[in-house]
Design an enzyme around this catalytic site. Structure first.
Site, PDB file in Angstrom:
ATOM      1  N   ARG A 164     -32.996  94.861  75.764  1.00 40.05           N
ATOM      2  CA  ARG A 164     -32.058  95.619  75.231  1.00 40.05           C
ATOM      3  C   ARG A 164     -32.639  96.482  75.185  1.00 40.05           C
ATOM      4  NH1 ARG A 164     -31.687  90.362  74.292  1.00 40.05           N
ATOM      5  NH2 ARG A 164     -31.201  88.426  73.073  1.00 40.05           N
ATOM      6  N   SER A 237     -29.124  91.795  64.955  1.00 41.81           N
ATOM      7  CA  SER A 237     -30.461  91.940  64.505  1.00 41.81           C
ATOM      8  C   SER A 237     -31.226  92.990  64.003  1.00 41.81           C
ATOM      9  CB  SER A 237     -30.990  91.655  65.894  1.00 41.81           C
ATOM     10  OG  SER A 237     -30.868  89.920  66.602  1.00 41.81           O
ATOM     11  N   GLU A 333     -33.349  97.280  66.673  1.00 45.93           N
ATOM     12  CA  GLU A 333     -32.813  97.241  67.951  1.00 45.93           C
ATOM     13  C   GLU A 333     -31.368  98.453  67.409  1.00 45.93           C
ATOM     14  OE1 GLU A 333     -32.248  93.205  69.264  1.00 45.93           O
ATOM     15  OE2 GLU A 333     -30.248  93.890  69.007  1.00 45.93           O
TER      16      GLU A 333
HETATM   17  P1  NAP Z   1     -32.752  81.213  67.947  1.00 47.63           P
HETATM   18  O1  NAP Z   1     -32.185  80.088  68.859  1.00 47.63           O
HETATM   19  O2  NAP Z   1     -33.649  80.862  66.650  1.00 47.63           O
HETATM   20  O3  NAP Z   1     -34.216  81.462  68.702  1.00 47.63           O
HETATM   21  C1  NAP Z   1     -35.211  82.941  68.097  1.00 47.63           C
HETATM   22  C2  NAP Z   1     -35.598  83.699  69.396  1.00 47.63           C
HETATM   23  O4  NAP Z   1     -36.240  83.231  70.887  1.00 47.63           O
HETATM   24  C3  NAP Z   1     -34.275  84.358  70.437  1.00 47.63           C
HETATM   25  O5  NAP Z   1     -34.461  85.394  69.778  1.00 47.63           O
HETATM   26  C4  NAP Z   1     -34.727  83.953  71.806  1.00 47.63           C
HETATM   27  O6  NAP Z   1     -34.979  85.556  72.473  1.00 47.63           O
HETATM   28  C5  NAP Z   1     -35.983  83.095  71.723  1.00 47.63           C
HETATM   29  N1  NAP Z   1     -35.752  82.004  72.570  1.00 47.63           N
HETATM   30  C6  NAP Z   1     -34.916  80.877  71.997  1.00 47.63           C
HETATM   31  N2  NAP Z   1     -35.828  80.433  72.963  1.00 47.63           N
HETATM   32  C7  NAP Z   1     -35.572  80.228  74.255  1.00 47.63           C
HETATM   33  C8  NAP Z   1     -35.512  80.215  75.819  1.00 47.63           C
HETATM   34  N3  NAP Z   1     -35.119  78.941  76.113  1.00 47.63           N
HETATM   35  N4  NAP Z   1     -36.241  81.968  75.996  1.00 47.63           N
HETATM   36  C9  NAP Z   1     -36.780  82.107  75.869  1.00 47.63           C
HETATM   37  N5  NAP Z   1     -36.150  82.520  74.495  1.00 47.63           N
HETATM   38  C10 NAP Z   1     -35.581  81.627  73.681  1.00 47.63           C
HETATM   39  O7  NAP Z   1     -32.150  82.217  68.034  1.00 47.63           O
HETATM   40  P2  NAP Z   1     -31.149  83.063  67.373  1.00 47.63           P
HETATM   41  O8  NAP Z   1     -31.934  84.723  66.611  1.00 47.63           O
HETATM   42  O9  NAP Z   1     -29.755  82.171  66.820  1.00 47.63           O
HETATM   43  O10 NAP Z   1     -29.958  83.772  68.815  1.00 47.63           O
HETATM   44  C11 NAP Z   1     -29.381  83.143  69.995  1.00 47.63           C
HETATM   45  C12 NAP Z   1     -29.038  84.262  71.109  1.00 47.63           C
HETATM   46  O11 NAP Z   1     -28.189  85.368  70.629  1.00 47.63           O
HETATM   47  C13 NAP Z   1     -30.961  85.432  71.165  1.00 47.63           C
HETATM   48  O12 NAP Z   1     -30.034  85.435  72.176  1.00 47.63           O
HETATM   49  C14 NAP Z   1     -30.008  86.653  69.933  1.00 47.63           C
HETATM   50  O13 NAP Z   1     -30.945  87.785  70.961  1.00 47.63           O
HETATM   51  C15 NAP Z   1     -29.108  86.409  70.533  1.00 47.63           C
HETATM   52  N6  NAP Z   1     -28.406  87.581  68.965  1.00 47.63           N
HETATM   53  C16 NAP Z   1     -28.526  87.825  69.435  1.00 47.63           C
HETATM   54  C17 NAP Z   1     -28.265  88.963  68.138  1.00 47.63           C
HETATM   55  C18 NAP Z   1     -27.970  90.785  68.683  1.00 47.63           C
HETATM   56  O14 NAP Z   1     -27.422  91.930  67.165  1.00 47.63           O
HETATM   57  N7  NAP Z   1     -28.334  91.377  68.493  1.00 47.63           N
HETATM   58  C19 NAP Z   1     -28.234  88.951  66.907  1.00 47.63           C
HETATM   59  C20 NAP Z   1     -28.186  87.603  66.486  1.00 47.63           C
HETATM   60  C21 NAP Z   1     -28.472  87.288  67.670  1.00 47.63           C
HETATM   61  P3  NAP Z   1     -33.782  86.310  72.272  1.00 47.63           P
HETATM   62  O15 NAP Z   1     -32.770  86.769  71.966  1.00 47.63           O
HETATM   63  O16 NAP Z   1     -34.675  87.383  73.990  1.00 47.63           O
HETATM   64  O17 NAP Z   1     -32.738  85.655  73.797  1.00 47.63           O
END
Ligand code: NAP
Length: 337
Positions: A164, A237, A333
């Site tokens: 990020r 996020s 972020e």
């Molecule tokens: P989640 O599935 O509840 O998982 C929580 C966190 O664990 C995530 O942020 C993710 O990191 C990490 N994670 C889960 N499984 C993983 C794996 N197999 N390998 C590596 N890291 C893992 O996540 P969530 O909050 O619902 O979000 C889902 C995805 O959408 C994530 O990739 C998240 O980054 C992305 N997202 C981005 C934003 C934004 O505003 N930038 C907002 C919401 C969600 P990572 O974040 O590194 O993937």
């Protein structure tokens, strides 16, 4: 090109804080940057380029010039048997672009569906979701140096992509105006579906793996968890997932055996920031007009016309509490102005 004075930014950023900027203009052609630079209102040190305003928090009124990037256009610049290279105007909406790729059967950005903001903002924080990051499909970008007016081409290496992160969030923060981004997309299926939430969605729905199905699945998963900024003003996020050393993980595991983590490079692990914040009992809490979303602890919400400072104070409070409990420093972020 008109420079407006004393303009409300409420409609130009998704936190919708009651904030004004001293000067405001829009940019629809890269060449117009030179004209803007000649105006008396322009000061390179007091200029911020705004895309969709979905990853920014203005703490107070902005005493300079906001340039809203509205450079449009999608151009195919190269194609071979396996790949297509698209040059996209920085002001194009990211999700609309993903939709275009799905319609054209171009593979590579479907896991990044529904991420708010513009194409030009995507490399700045190397957007990522469900196991895919922008750098996976990135070829190069063009940007104009606000200090010199010179156009510069950046390769992936020169963008210094990280988790990020990129050079445009660090050394070159607010220095360049990205005018277009070139991505290399695949013409053959290359699906990434190992992410737990995605994997279980696919098996629960007995989903056939097609580009459009994957795109729709990501939209469904995201919409079920993340609040729409139009209904609840937010910037996605607010914090990055922190990386800690394995030794610290071992010691924390003794106290918090259920702490989730994901192995990363160089003896580090990634810890979900949402889990840390939840453990500090912040999820769903309100602090006057601002608060933390009920379903996602990483998302701060401006419920009732709160100020940028109020949101920033809440972020600082969360950071201090997490640091106290886990000795982990959360990094924002969201871009704070
Ligand atoms: P989640 O599935 O509840 O998982 C929580 C966190 O664990 C995530 O942020 C993710 O990191 C990490 N994670 C889960 N499984 C993983 C794996 N197999 N390998 C590596 N890291 C893992 O996540 P969530 O909050 O619902 O979000 C889902 C995805 O959408 C994530 O990739 C998240 O980054 C992305 N997202 C981005 C934003 C934004 O505003 N930038 C907002 C919401 C969600 P990572 O974040 O590194 O993937």
């Amino acid at each position: 090109m008109i420079i407006q004075k004393n303009i409300s930014l409420d409609q130009h950023h998704t936190f919708r804080c009651p904030i004004k900027t001293q000067f405001f203009t829009t940019l629809s052609r890269a060449a117009d940057i030179q004209t803007i630079q000649q105006q008396p209102e322009f000061d390179a040190n007091q200029t911020v380029i705004l895309g969709g305003g979905s990853n920014i928090l203005f703490r107070q009124h902005f005493p300079g010039l906001i340039i809203q990037n509205k450079i449009k256009g999608i151009e195919q610049i190269q194609k071979n048997k396996h790949h297509v290279w698209l040059q996209i105007g920085a002001g194009e909406n990211w999700h609309e672009f993903v939709r275009y790729c799905v319609q054209q059967q171009y593979y590579g950005v479907e896991n990044l569906s529904l991420i708010p903001g513009t194409v030009g903002a995507a490399p700045i924080q190397n957007i990522g979701a469900y196991g895919v990051q922008l750098e996976d499909v990135f070829d190069h970008l063009n940007a104009i140096d606000l200090h010199t007016g010179q156009s510069q081409r950046f390769s992936a290496e020169q963008c210094e992509f990280g988790y990020r992160n990129s050079v445009f969030k660090s050394r070159f923060k607010n220095r360049f105006c990205i005018t277009n981004v070139t991505l290399k997309l695949s013409l053959t299926p290359t699906f990434q579906c190992q992410y737990p939430a995605l994997k279980s969605h696919i098996s629960e729905h007995k989903m056939e793996l097609t580009l459009n199905n994957l795109h729709q699945a990501i939209i469904q998963i995201r919409s079920s968890k993340l609040p729409c900024p139009k209904q609840l003003p937010n910037a996605g996020s607010f914090f990055k997932n922190p990386f800690i050393q394995h030794a610290q993980l071992q010691s924390l595991k003794k106290q918090f055996p259920n702490m989730p983590y994901f192995p990363e490079h160089q003896n580090q692990v990634k810890v979900p920031a949402a889990w840390l914040i939840e453990q500090c009992q912040f999820k769903g809490k309100r602090f006057g007009p601002v608060g933390i979303h009920e379903q996602h602890a990483l998302v701060l919400i401006n419920y009732d016309n709160g100020s940028g400072d109020q949101l920033h104070d809440l972020a600082q409070h969360i950071t201090a509490t997490v640091k106290e409990k886990f000795d982990i420093l959360l990094e924002k972020e969201v871009n704070i102005i």
